[in-house]
Design an enzyme around this catalytic site. Structure first.
Site, PDB file in Angstrom:
ATOM      1  N   GLY A   1       0.830  -1.208   0.000  1.00  0.00           N
ATOM      2  CA  GLY A   1       0.000   0.000   0.000  1.00  0.00           C
ATOM      3  C   GLY A   1       0.853   1.242   0.000  1.00  0.00           C
ATOM      4  N   ASN A   2       0.232   2.372   0.192  1.00  0.00           N
ATOM      5  CA  ASN A   2       1.001   3.609   0.269  1.00  0.00           C
ATOM      6  C   ASN A   2       0.386   4.555   1.296  1.00  0.00           C
ATOM      7  OD1 ASN A   2      -0.839   5.569  -1.154  1.00  0.00           O
ATOM      8  ND2 ASN A   2      -0.629   4.008  -2.752  1.00  0.00           N
ATOM      9  N   ARG A   3       1.012   5.695   1.477  1.00  0.00           N
ATOM     10  CA  ARG A   3       0.683   6.544   2.619  1.00  0.00           C
ATOM     11  C   ARG A   3      -0.412   7.566   2.334  1.00  0.00           C
ATOM     12  NH1 ARG A   3       6.281   8.936   4.404  1.00  0.00           N
ATOM     13  NH2 ARG A   3       4.963   9.951   5.951  1.00  0.00           N
TER      14      ARG A   3
END
Ligand code: CTP
Length: 404
Positions: A202-204
């Site tokens: 995933g990412n932030r």
């Protein structure tokens, strides 16, 4: 002072929440219900919540001439819910109760939030009345689509009180409803690509900027589809939310909504890669020192696909770029190159060196245009950047608004 007109529809109870939103901000609100409205919500509710007596006719408190005074003193008249009957009376200038008199005497802005059954909303008579009111400069918010009084669904629901309030705030601030009659699509959040049933890449991205864009577009009168990837923020009022997880799901939802859209803003951070296989059960430790190797395959580039599939009357397409400067160029050098590569109309450039963006409620950016324009937006709340992006997008809308 704000006049809140309440017509006789089942959604009258929602006007009590709208009233609270205004009074909590310190507005003095005078509620003017119709006779029929009092069949749904009684006078004590309006009187207690507004702190003023209410009347439906013009022969009450005659020495103070309320049928003229209320309209004259109102900085805004908002009618929520506005029934087909009240819209018809307003369009034809009838004045047979206090609300319709107030609508005739006011010179300030008027906002109607219609609520009725789909058949009544779509009836040619109602549509002609709505067109008349809009042609006179009044704001008629598009009703929401969804569950109506019974088990039926369709266009005609009263928009959520927060959405009506957002439009009224925009009007009170003297800002235009330049997205009225427009459909816009905003993507927000970060996609997840699952490795096994419990783990993902995933990412932030928090989704804050995309949600601010949706909120700003609702306030400017747009019909908004918000495609949200793994966002844990409260739903912005007035937007239709489509929830997705992976980049492929995001792609499908955005492409489908974009077909009817006037503008698409890709504020989401889609994962560029996904594991080539999704393991059906949890990946276990091997206990012999070997570690799993994850092979990645590339995900579709949604922005590029939107640009490629553009035909004649196409939506304005807005991309985001999170950049850092390096030995090959500055943040803006990289951003200009990306704008050209991606072929979108606008690119919103964030400098992400030094943790300057993720999860923060403020933002600073430069909005680059394919026409060579560059609009710097100073650090401030994400809603301010959202409005700046819509300012730029509105200037580039090609198709005429479907509204008069
Ligand atoms: N985007 C997209 N589909 C993807 C990846 C990104 O539509 N698979 C969109 C993002 O929503 C954003 C824009 O493309 O609006 C820029 O994303 P970015 O990841 O910075 O672009 P890349 O093409 O991945 O550029 P880079 O060469 O920096 O990796």
């Amino acid at each position: 002072m704000i006049v809140l007109g309440v017509a006789g529809g089942i959604a009258a109870y929602k006007a009590a929440l709208l009233l609270r939103l205004f009074t909590e901000e310190g507005h003095d609100v005078r509620v003017v219900p119709t006779e029929a409205a009092l069949e749904f919500v009684g006078a004590p509710t309006w009187e207690a919540l507004s702190g003023h007596p209410v009347a439906t006719g013009v022969f009450h408190d005659v020495p103070r001439v309320p049928h003229v005074r209320l309209g004259q003193e109102a900085e805004l008249v908002v009618v929520a819910p506005a029934t087909a009957n009240t819209l018809a009376k307003a369009a034809h200038g009838l004045a047979d109760d206090l609300l319709t008199n107030t609508l005739l005497t006011t010179r300030g802005p008027v906002v109607f939030a219609p609520a009725m059954h789909t058949e009544m909303w779509e009836n040619a008579a109602t549509q002609a009345n709505v067109a008349t009111l809009r042609s006179r400069g009044h704001v008629v918010i598009e009703p929401a689509t969804g569950r109506l009084t019974g088990k039926d669904t369709g266009a005609g629901r009263l928009p959520e009180p927060e959405a009506i309030h957002a439009v009224c705030t925009q009007v009170l601030q003297g800002r235009g409803l330049d997205l009225q009659g427009r459909h816009v699509v905003v993507s927000a959040g970060g996609t997840r690509e699952f490795l096994d049933p419990v783990r993902y890449l995933g990412n932030r991205s928090s989704g804050l900027q995309g949600y601010a864009l949706a909120q700003a577009a609702v306030a400017r009168g747009a019909t908004v589809t918000l495609v949200a990837a793994n966002v844990s923020l409260p739903d912005p009022a007035g937007a239709t939310i489509v929830r997705v997880t992976s980049t492929e799901e995001l792609r499908q939802a955005v492409v489908e909504a974009a077909a009817e859209a006037d503008a698409v803003v890709m504020a989401a951070a889609p994962a560029d890669f996904r594991p080539d296989t999704l393991v059906g059960s949890k990946i276990k430790k091997s206990h012999d020192g070997t570690t799993p190797v994850i092979t990645l395959v590339e995900n579709p580039d949604i922005l590029a696909e939107l640009v490629r599939s553009r035909t004649g009357k196409a939506p304005v397409i807005v991309g985001f770029a999170a950049e850092t400067g390096d030995e090959n160029g500055t943040v803006l050098d990289h951003a200009r190159a990306k704008l050209e590569r991606k072929g979108c109309d606008l690119l919103v450039v964030n400098d992400v060196s030094n943790e300057q963006v993720f999860g923060r409620t403020d933002n600073e950016a430069v909005i680059l245009g394919a026409d060579g324009s560059a609009r710097p937006v100073a650090r401030g709340p994400k809603i301010d950047l959202a409005h700046a992006i819509w300012d730029e997008a509105v200037q580039r809308l090609e198709r005429p608004s479907p509204l008069p």
